[in-house]
Enzyme design. Structure first.
Site, PDB file in Angstrom:
ATOM      1  N   LEU A  17       0.831  -1.175  -0.039  1.00 51.38           N
ATOM      2  CA  LEU A  17      -0.002   0.063   0.017  1.00 51.38           C
ATOM      3  C   LEU A  17       0.896   1.209  -0.075  1.00 51.38           C
ATOM      4  CD1 LEU A  17      -3.015  -0.765   2.317  1.00 51.38           C
ATOM      5  CD2 LEU A  17      -3.121  -0.367  -0.082  1.00 51.38           C
ATOM      6  N   CYS A  65       8.330  -8.670 -13.396  1.00 54.97           N
ATOM      7  CA  CYS A  65       7.003  -9.817 -13.102  1.00 54.97           C
ATOM      8  C   CYS A  65       5.909  -9.023 -13.180  1.00 54.97           C
ATOM      9  CB  CYS A  65       7.214 -10.235 -11.605  1.00 54.97           C
ATOM     10  SG  CYS A  65       8.435 -11.425 -11.515  1.00 54.97           S
TER      11      CYS A  65
HETATM   12  C1  UDX Z   1       7.101  -9.539  -7.565  1.00 52.29           C
HETATM   13  C2  UDX Z   1       6.102 -10.031  -6.405  1.00 52.29           C
HETATM   14  O1  UDX Z   1       6.195  -9.554  -5.145  1.00 52.29           O
HETATM   15  C3  UDX Z   1       6.678 -11.409  -6.543  1.00 52.29           C
HETATM   16  O2  UDX Z   1       5.888 -12.401  -5.385  1.00 52.29           O
HETATM   17  C4  UDX Z   1       6.724 -12.278  -7.613  1.00 52.29           C
HETATM   18  O3  UDX Z   1       7.461 -13.584  -7.753  1.00 52.29           O
HETATM   19  C5  UDX Z   1       7.539 -11.629  -8.657  1.00 52.29           C
HETATM   20  O4  UDX Z   1       7.045  -9.913  -8.624  1.00 52.29           O
HETATM   21  P1  UDX Z   1       9.283  -7.996  -7.308  1.00 52.29           P
HETATM   22  O5  UDX Z   1       8.736  -7.591  -8.869  1.00 52.29           O
HETATM   23  O6  UDX Z   1      10.624  -8.802  -7.234  1.00 52.29           O
HETATM   24  O7  UDX Z   1       8.221  -9.244  -6.859  1.00 52.29           O
HETATM   25  O8  UDX Z   1       9.073  -6.842  -6.699  1.00 52.29           O
HETATM   26  P2  UDX Z   1       8.009  -6.281  -5.557  1.00 52.29           P
HETATM   27  O9  UDX Z   1       8.731  -6.130  -4.268  1.00 52.29           O
HETATM   28  O10 UDX Z   1       6.828  -7.132  -5.705  1.00 52.29           O
HETATM   29  O11 UDX Z   1       7.789  -4.886  -6.000  1.00 52.29           O
HETATM   30  C6  UDX Z   1       7.169  -4.775  -7.433  1.00 52.29           C
HETATM   31  C7  UDX Z   1       7.159  -3.163  -7.637  1.00 52.29           C
HETATM   32  O12 UDX Z   1       6.145  -2.521  -6.893  1.00 52.29           O
HETATM   33  C8  UDX Z   1       8.362  -2.564  -7.338  1.00 52.29           C
HETATM   34  O13 UDX Z   1       8.646  -1.564  -8.670  1.00 52.29           O
HETATM   35  C9  UDX Z   1       8.100  -1.690  -6.295  1.00 52.29           C
HETATM   36  O14 UDX Z   1       8.811  -0.567  -5.968  1.00 52.29           O
HETATM   37  C10 UDX Z   1       6.677  -1.295  -6.032  1.00 52.29           C
HETATM   38  N1  UDX Z   1       5.941  -1.493  -5.105  1.00 52.29           N
HETATM   39  C11 UDX Z   1       6.083  -2.379  -4.308  1.00 52.29           C
HETATM   40  C12 UDX Z   1       5.165  -0.086  -4.742  1.00 52.29           C
HETATM   41  O15 UDX Z   1       5.141   0.647  -5.739  1.00 52.29           O
HETATM   42  N2  UDX Z   1       4.506  -0.004  -3.673  1.00 52.29           N
HETATM   43  C13 UDX Z   1       4.461  -1.261  -2.834  1.00 52.29           C
HETATM   44  O16 UDX Z   1       3.850  -0.948  -1.779  1.00 52.29           O
HETATM   45  C14 UDX Z   1       5.125  -2.276  -3.088  1.00 52.29           C
END
Ligand code: UDX
Length: 433
Positions: free
Chosen positions: A252, A262
């Site tokens: 959030l 991903c």
């Molecule tokens: C994601 C999934 O979390 C994981 O379960 C799946 O296997 C692969 O894809 P990942 O892409 O490595 O993992 O990173 P993650 O930590 O999920 O963040 C993804 C993106 O969302 C990042 O750019 C991060 O900055 C963004 N993000 C994450 C937000 O903008 N807000 C958040 O609260 C959480």
């Protein structure tokens, strides 16, 4: 158990090393000789905290080896994981040609019973295609099963996510496969839920989970847009929402939007699968739109702070798609920096790990700095795009002195507190506050 993992990327290498750590005998296979040589020299081709040490430990203890030969893996191992990449095709659907190639190579080398497990994120019904491929190329009477075991690894936290997962999802269609996959994950059974279901459900759990997480991020980003038009503070709103256990406080965090290999890929693949199955997954299209808009909003904030960008010096802190990774795939910094350069700004940037990868993608016109303060020095505006520790822990008094007057920061990750910035006399804008 003896396990072969075909594909030593972010997923294959972490999965193989962690399965070795769990006590299995693992052979990580890749057709990229360079990569295998790097691994055999004890180096790691990707940045993942703790991975180098874990690879070394398991190699030393004889549970982890590397090879370029699928044939060798199929001969020696009972379980063969397919962990090759499934990049998006121009139309957004997943490119499964590598999955097919590997399935064929496995089939051609199978003499005894094997389980072929898709670890890569694949569209629902891929299991069926793998079976057809194996039936076509396997020797007469070859016995095998196909299974699905999607990964839920976050870059930067992948080892912990593998060894301490919220759940293990396994899709099988025979008792023998169920038995063997249960044995494979037996070391984790006391600390997590092992969910065994059919293959299609397992494949769908992955896409549905990732798309839901991406939707959660776009949702809070959409709400942050409303906060900007009122006196609401998105951080307070997110906190209040997250206290509801049905919502939860994870994912959030409003900001510049999601990137990575991903979410963008899985979203477009899921939309495509739904379309092919005759369902218009419109809400996910909206998730993509909101995410793209966030990048534009940050650029708009920069224009509002600087007026014209021509000849302005902009320091960018954070290039990777998030902190604790060197991965630049779909990083917000790419669209944003390209636009800033297009409007005539001179950009210098710092990222603790992703600079080398960034150099292959970003226009030559940007300068790479060695540390945060070199990036800050004389910048007309400082743009925060990741929450790397080095950035969060900056000495803000020093930053204020180093910035060109009037000291200006646009914070794409809400790393700093508006009140503190005001006290320091820094013109500070962030997301949804
Ligand atoms: C994601 C999934 O979390 C994981 O379960 C799946 O296997 C692969 O894809 P990942 O892409 O490595 O993992 O990173 P993650 O930590 O999920 O963040 C993804 C993106 O969302 C990042 O750019 C991060 O900055 C963004 N993000 C994450 C937000 O903008 N807000 C958040 O609260 C959480």
């Amino acid at each position: 158990m003896k396990v072969a993992i075909v594909g030593t990327g972010y997923v294959g290498l972490v999965s193989g090393t962690c399965l070795a750590e769990m006590g299995h005998n693992i052979m990580c296979i890749d057709n990229n000789e360079e990569k295998i040589k790097t691994l055999e020299n004890g180096d790691i081709p990707i940045y993942e905290p703790g991975l180098k040490e874990l690879v070394e430990k398991n190699r030393k203890e004889g549970r982890l080896s590397f090879s370029t030969s699928v044939k060798e893996g199929v001969k020696k191992c009972d379980v063969i994981f397919v962990a090759v990449h499934t990049p998006p095709l121009p139309d957004g659907s997943a490119n499964l040609c590598y999955v097919e190639e590997v399935s064929r190579e496995i089939a051609e080398n199978m003499d005894d019973y094997r389980i072929i497990v898709s670890k890569s994120t694949v569209p629902v019904e891929t299991g069926k295609w793998i079976k057809r491929t194996v039936d076509k190329y396997a020797k007469e009477g070859a016995e095998y099963d196909v299974a699905s075991n999607p990964e839920f690894l976050r870059e930067g936290k992948a080892i912990d996510d593998f060894l301490n997962p919220d759940r293990v999802v396994i899709g099988v269609e025979s008792d023998r496969a169920r038995q063997m996959m249960s044995e494979l994950y037996a070391p984790l059974k006391d600390k997590t839920e092992i969910l065994i279901t059919n293959i299609e459900s397992s494949e769908l759990i992955k896409h549905a989970s990732n798309s839901f997480l991406a939707m959660k991020i776009s949702y809070i980003n959409a709400v942050s847009n409303i906060c900007e038009k009122t006196d609401a503070d998105i951080e307070e709103v997110a906190r209040g929402m997250g206290l509801d256990k049905r919502i939860g406080n994870k994912f959030l965090q409003a900001g510049v939007g999601f990137g990575g290999s991903c979410f963008p890929k899985d979203l477009s693949a899921f939309i495509k699968i739904a379309e092919k199955l005759g369902y218009d997954f419109s809400v996910l299209k909206e998730v993509q739109k909101i995410n793209k808009n966030q990048r534009g909003l940050v650029i708009e904030k920069i224009r509002k702070s600087l007026w014209n960008l021509n000849n302005k010096n902009i320091g960018v802190l954070g290039l990777a798609f998030k902190a604790d990774t060197d991965d630049m795939r779909n990083a917000p910094s790419i669209d944003i920096i390209n636009q800033l350069v297009k409007e005539g700004a001179s950009v210098k940037a710092y990222d603790p790990e992703a600079a080398e990868n960034a150099k292959k993608i970003l226009p030559g016109a940007i300068t790479y700095c060695e540390d945060v303060y070199e990036t800050v020095k004389d910048s007309d505006l400082l743009l925060i795009l990741t929450d790397w520790k080095q950035i969060v822990e900056m000495d803000m008094k020093k930053v204020k002195e180093l910035l060109a007057e009037p000291a200006t920061i646009v914070d794409g990750r809400n790393v700093f507190e508006p009140e503190e910035m005001e006290k320091l006399g820094i013109k500070y804008t962030s997301i949804g506050r």
